[in-house]
Design a protein around this motif. Structure first.
Motif, PDB file in Angstrom:
ATOM      1  N   SER A 165     -24.675  -1.065 -21.441  1.00  0.00           N
ATOM      2  CA  SER A 165     -24.641  -1.459 -20.028  1.00  0.00           C
ATOM      3  C   SER A 165     -24.836  -2.963 -19.898  1.00  0.00           C
ATOM      4  N   THR A 166     -25.721  -3.517 -20.731  1.00  0.00           N
ATOM      5  CA  THR A 166     -25.959  -4.963 -20.720  1.00  0.00           C
ATOM      6  C   THR A 166     -24.656  -5.726 -21.002  1.00  0.00           C
ATOM      7  N   GLU A 167     -23.928  -5.303 -22.029  1.00  0.00           N
ATOM      8  CA  GLU A 167     -22.656  -5.968 -22.352  1.00  0.00           C
ATOM      9  C   GLU A 167     -21.720  -5.940 -21.149  1.00  0.00           C
ATOM     10  N   ASN A 168     -21.656  -4.790 -20.483  1.00  0.00           N
ATOM     11  CA  ASN A 168     -20.746  -4.665 -19.339  1.00  0.00           C
ATOM     12  C   ASN A 168     -21.198  -5.489 -18.140  1.00  0.00           C
ATOM     13  N   PHE A 169     -22.499  -5.590 -17.941  1.00  0.00           N
ATOM     14  CA  PHE A 169     -22.990  -6.428 -16.829  1.00  0.00           C
ATOM     15  C   PHE A 169     -22.675  -7.898 -17.115  1.00  0.00           C
ATOM     16  N   VAL A 170     -22.875  -8.323 -18.350  1.00  0.00           N
ATOM     17  CA  VAL A 170     -22.570  -9.727 -18.694  1.00  0.00           C
ATOM     18  C   VAL A 170     -21.084  -9.982 -18.444  1.00  0.00           C
ATOM     19  N   LYS A 217     -18.243 -10.970 -36.673  1.00  0.00           N
ATOM     20  CA  LYS A 217     -17.826 -12.167 -35.918  1.00  0.00           C
ATOM     21  C   LYS A 217     -18.003 -11.925 -34.406  1.00  0.00           C
ATOM     22  N   MET A 218     -17.510 -10.778 -33.937  1.00  0.00           N
ATOM     23  CA  MET A 218     -17.587 -10.485 -32.494  1.00  0.00           C
ATOM     24  C   MET A 218     -19.044 -10.370 -32.044  1.00  0.00           C
ATOM     25  N   ALA A 219     -19.863  -9.669 -32.852  1.00  0.00           N
ATOM     26  CA  ALA A 219     -21.271  -9.474 -32.468  1.00  0.00           C
ATOM     27  C   ALA A 219     -21.984 -10.818 -32.348  1.00  0.00           C
ATOM     28  N   VAL A 220     -21.815 -11.667 -33.356  1.00  0.00           N
ATOM     29  CA  VAL A 220     -22.522 -12.957 -33.366  1.00  0.00           C
ATOM     30  C   VAL A 220     -21.994 -13.856 -32.239  1.00  0.00           C
ATOM     31  N   MET A 221     -20.654 -13.914 -32.099  1.00  0.00           N
ATOM     32  CA  MET A 221     -20.091 -14.816 -31.082  1.00  0.00           C
ATOM     33  C   MET A 221     -20.462 -14.375 -29.658  1.00  0.00           C
ATOM     34  N   ASP A 222     -20.323 -13.080 -29.378  1.00  0.00           N
ATOM     35  CA  ASP A 222     -20.603 -12.594 -28.020  1.00  0.00           C
ATOM     36  C   ASP A 222     -22.081 -12.758 -27.663  1.00  0.00           C
ATOM     37  N   GLN A 223     -22.934 -12.430 -28.630  1.00  0.00           N
ATOM     38  CA  GLN A 223     -24.384 -12.556 -28.370  1.00  0.00           C
ATOM     39  C   GLN A 223     -24.766 -14.025 -28.174  1.00  0.00           C
ATOM     40  N   GLN A 224     -24.244 -14.896 -29.035  1.00  0.00           N
ATOM     41  CA  GLN A 224     -24.598 -16.322 -28.918  1.00  0.00           C
ATOM     42  C   GLN A 224     -24.067 -16.908 -27.616  1.00  0.00           C
ATOM     43  N   ALA A 225     -22.862 -16.480 -27.204  1.00  0.00           N
ATOM     44  CA  ALA A 225     -22.292 -16.989 -25.948  1.00  0.00           C
ATOM     45  C   ALA A 225     -23.165 -16.540 -24.770  1.00  0.00           C
ATOM     46  N   ALA A 226     -23.541 -15.254 -24.754  1.00  0.00           N
ATOM     47  CA  ALA A 226     -24.329 -14.730 -23.628  1.00  0.00           C
ATOM     48  C   ALA A 226     -25.688 -15.440 -23.533  1.00  0.00           C
ATOM     49  N   VAL A 227     -26.345 -15.623 -24.672  1.00  0.00           N
ATOM     50  CA  VAL A 227     -27.656 -16.280 -24.657  1.00  0.00           C
ATOM     51  C   VAL A 227     -27.485 -17.777 -24.357  1.00  0.00           C
ATOM     52  N   GLY A 228     -26.504 -18.392 -25.031  1.00  0.00           N
ATOM     53  CA  GLY A 228     -26.288 -19.840 -24.879  1.00  0.00           C
ATOM     54  C   GLY A 228     -25.920 -20.236 -23.456  1.00  0.00           C
ATOM     55  N   GLU A 229     -25.148 -19.386 -22.781  1.00  0.00           N
ATOM     56  CA  GLU A 229     -24.753 -19.700 -21.396  1.00  0.00           C
ATOM     57  C   GLU A 229     -25.822 -19.276 -20.393  1.00  0.00           C
ATOM     58  N   GLY A 230     -26.947 -18.816 -20.887  1.00  0.00           N
ATOM     59  CA  GLY A 230     -28.044 -18.430 -19.990  1.00  0.00           C
ATOM     60  C   GLY A 230     -27.756 -17.158 -19.220  1.00  0.00           C
ATOM     61  N   ARG A 231     -26.931 -16.252 -19.827  1.00  0.00           N
ATOM     62  CA  ARG A 231     -26.615 -14.985 -19.148  1.00  0.00           C
ATOM     63  C   ARG A 231     -27.431 -13.825 -19.684  1.00  0.00           C
ATOM     64  N   LEU A 232     -28.144 -14.041 -20.784  1.00  0.00           N
ATOM     65  CA  LEU A 232     -28.890 -12.934 -21.390  1.00  0.00           C
ATOM     66  C   LEU A 232     -30.257 -13.392 -21.851  1.00  0.00           C
ATOM     67  N   LEU A 233     -31.275 -12.698 -21.339  1.00  0.00           N
ATOM     68  CA  LEU A 233     -32.647 -12.945 -21.788  1.00  0.00           C
ATOM     69  C   LEU A 233     -33.171 -11.625 -22.332  1.00  0.00           C
ATOM     70  N   LYS A 234     -33.608 -11.637 -23.592  1.00  0.00           N
ATOM     71  CA  LYS A 234     -34.080 -10.389 -24.196  1.00  0.00           C
ATOM     72  C   LYS A 234     -35.598 -10.414 -24.333  1.00  0.00           C
ATOM     73  N   LEU A 235     -36.249  -9.384 -23.797  1.00  0.00           N
ATOM     74  CA  LEU A 235     -37.712  -9.300 -23.869  1.00  0.00           C
ATOM     75  C   LEU A 235     -38.112  -7.936 -24.440  1.00  0.00           C
ATOM     76  N   PRO A 236     -38.847  -7.923 -25.560  1.00  0.00           N
ATOM     77  CA  PRO A 236     -39.200  -6.637 -26.175  1.00  0.00           C
ATOM     78  C   PRO A 236     -40.538  -6.058 -25.694  1.00  0.00           C
ATOM     79  N   PHE A 237     -40.625  -4.728 -25.749  1.00  0.00           N
ATOM     80  CA  PHE A 237     -41.897  -4.033 -25.489  1.00  0.00           C
ATOM     81  C   PHE A 237     -42.032  -2.913 -26.506  1.00  0.00           C
ATOM     82  N   SER A 238     -43.220  -2.360 -26.624  1.00  0.00           N
ATOM     83  CA  SER A 238     -43.396  -1.122 -27.405  1.00  0.00           C
ATOM     84  C   SER A 238     -44.113  -0.055 -26.582  1.00  0.00           C
TER      85      SER A 238
END
Ligand code: PMT
Length: 325
Positions: free
Chosen positions: A89-94, A144-165
Motif C-alpha cells: 500500500s505504501t508503494e501505491n500511495f507514493v 536495481k528496482m528495489a534500491v532505486m525506488d526506495q532511494q527515490a522515495a526517501v530522497g525526495e522526502g516522500r517516505l519516512l520509515k519508523l519501526p516499532f515492536s
C-alpha cells in the motif's frame, strides 16, 4: 466526528500513564515534524492537496504488535501480520503522489522489496573472486528496482520509515504521529493496516525477570487494550481521513463486524479482509455502500493493493473537496 465516553478516556489515559516511555521519543518527534513541514509546503501537480499548496500525507501502519510477558522481555504474544499489505500500500500511495509515514513492525515486509527473494542478502549476491561482490544476473533487475525506488522515495522526502515492536511503542508512536499531523487536517490520512493487540499485560503488573518454568503451568491475566481508533477520531486527528481494517477468519461474520466498526468508530472506511483470501480480495465498507476490490487475476503481477489504493485515493479526494474550508 465521534465522541468518546469518560470511561474510555480514563482507560486510554491509564494505558499511556502506565506504559514504559518511548526510548527515542525526541528523535521520532523531530523526524516527524521535519517530514510534515517539508511536505506541507510542497506542490505536486495532479496530486496537489485540494485545500492548498500541500502534498497529501498518509500514515500507513503495518505488521503486528507484540505484547511482552516480562519487562526484560524473553517471551511475548504476537499478532499475525507479514506486513505485505502495509508495504504494498505504501508503494501505491507514493506512486499516487502522497508522502507516506510508514510505521512498521521491525523485521516485517518493506516497501519495494516484494520482488526480492526471502533472504535477499544471501541469495542476491555472488563473489566472482575473493575481492569482489556482485548481484547475480537472475536478481539484478529486482535489486536495481528495489534500491532505486526506495532511494527515490526517501530522497525526495516522500517516505519516512519508523519501526516499532511492542504495543506500547506502536500506540505511543501513533499518538505522536496524529498529534503532529493535526494541522494538516483533511489532507492527512490514517491507513491502519497493522494488526494491533487487543489484550496485554500492564507494565506495572508485569514481572521484571524471565518467568521461571519450574513453577509449573502459567496463568496470566490479560487486560484489554483500549481501542485507540476512538480517540484518534475524536481528539488526536479529528479532521484526518481515517481508514481502519477488519480481519476475521470466519467469512460469515466479516462484513457485519466491519459495518459495526464503521458505525462505532465513525471512520471513513473499513477494509474488511478474510485471512485466507486477503491477497485476492477485500471489501471496502463505507457509508456509501460496500465495494469488493479484487486483484486483476488476468495480470500475474497485479496485487489487490493496486486497485484498493486507487479507490481509497478517490474517496480521500472527495473528502478533501467536501471539507474544503
Ligand atoms: O500483513 P499481511 O500479512 O499482508 O496481512 C494484512 C492484515 C490482514 C494484517 C491487514 O489487512 C489487517 O486486516 N489489519 C488489521 C488487523 C486487526 O488488527 O484487526 P482488528 O479487528 O483486531 O482491529 C480492527 C482495527 O482496530 C484495526 O484497524 C486496528 O488498528 C484497530 N485497533 C485494534 C486494537 C486496538 N487496541 N486499538 C485499535 O485501534
Amino acid at each position: 466526528m465521534s465522541s468518546i465516553s469518560g470511561l474510555v478516556e480514563d482507560e486510554i489515559s491509564s494505558f499511556f500513564e502506565s506504559s514504559p516511555p518511548l526510548k527515542n521519543k525526541e528523535e521520532v518527534v523531530a523526524k516527524l515534524n521535519q517530514f510534515i513541514e517539508l511536505n506541507s509546503s510542497r506542490q505536486d501537480g495532479f496530486n496537489i492537496c485540494l485545500t492548498g499548496e500541500k502534498r497529501r500525507i498518509v500514515c500507513v501502519t503495518s505488521g503486528g504488535t507484540t505484547v511482552p510477558l516480562e519487562q526484560r522481555c524473553v517471551r511475548y504474544i504476537d499478532n499475525f501480520s507479514s506486513g505485505n499489505r502495509g508495504a504494498a500500500s505504501t508503494e501505491n500511495f507514493v506512486k499516487a503522489g502522497y508522502a507516506v509515514i510508514f510505521l512498521y513492525r521491525r523485521g516485517t515486509c518493506q516497501p519495494y522489496c516484494r520482488s526480492l527473494p526471502d533472504d535477499p542478502f544471501l541469495e542476491c549476491f555472488e563473489f566472482p573472486d575473493a575481492k569482489n561482490i556482485r548481484v547475480r544476473e537472475s536478481h539484478s533487475e529486482a535489486v536495481k528496482m528495489a534500491v532505486m525506488d526506495q532511494q527515490a522515495a526517501v530522497g525526495e522526502g516522500r517516505l519516512l520509515k519508523l519501526p516499532f515492536s511492542t504495543i506500547y511503542e506502536y500506540l505511543q508512536m501513533l499518538r505522536e504521529m496524529a498529534t503532529a499531523l493535526k494541522d494538516v487536517g483533511p489532507c492527512s490520512m490514517f491507513y491502519l493496516a497493522a494488526a494491533v493487540s487487543d489484550f496485554y499485560v500492564p507494565w506495572n503488573s508485569m514481572t521484571e525477570h524471565k518467568i521461571q518454568s519450574g513453577s509449573g503451568p502459567l496463568d496470566i491475566r490479560l487486560a484489554q487494550v483500549p481501542k485507540m481508533i476512538s480517540i484518534l477520531r475524536s481528539n488526536w486527528a479529528p479532521k484526518a481521513f481515517c481508514v481502519s481494517f477488519k480481519l476475521e477468519t470466519d467469512s460469515k461474520i466479516l462484513i457485519e463486524k466491519a459495518t459495526k466498526a464503521l458505525q462505532k468508530y465513525k471512520v471513513h472506511a473499513v477494509v474488511a479482509n478474510e485471512l485466507s483470501t486477503r491477497k485476492e480480495e477485500v471489501v471496502v465498507v463505507s457509508s456509501s455502500g460496500n465495494v469488493v476490490v479484487r486483484r486483476d487475476s488476468d495480470k500475474p503481477e497485479s496485487i489487490v493493493e493496486d486497485n484498493l489504493i486507487r479507490l481509497i485515493v478517490d474517496r480521500h479526494s472527495t473528502y478533501i473537496k467536501e471539507n474544503h474550508t
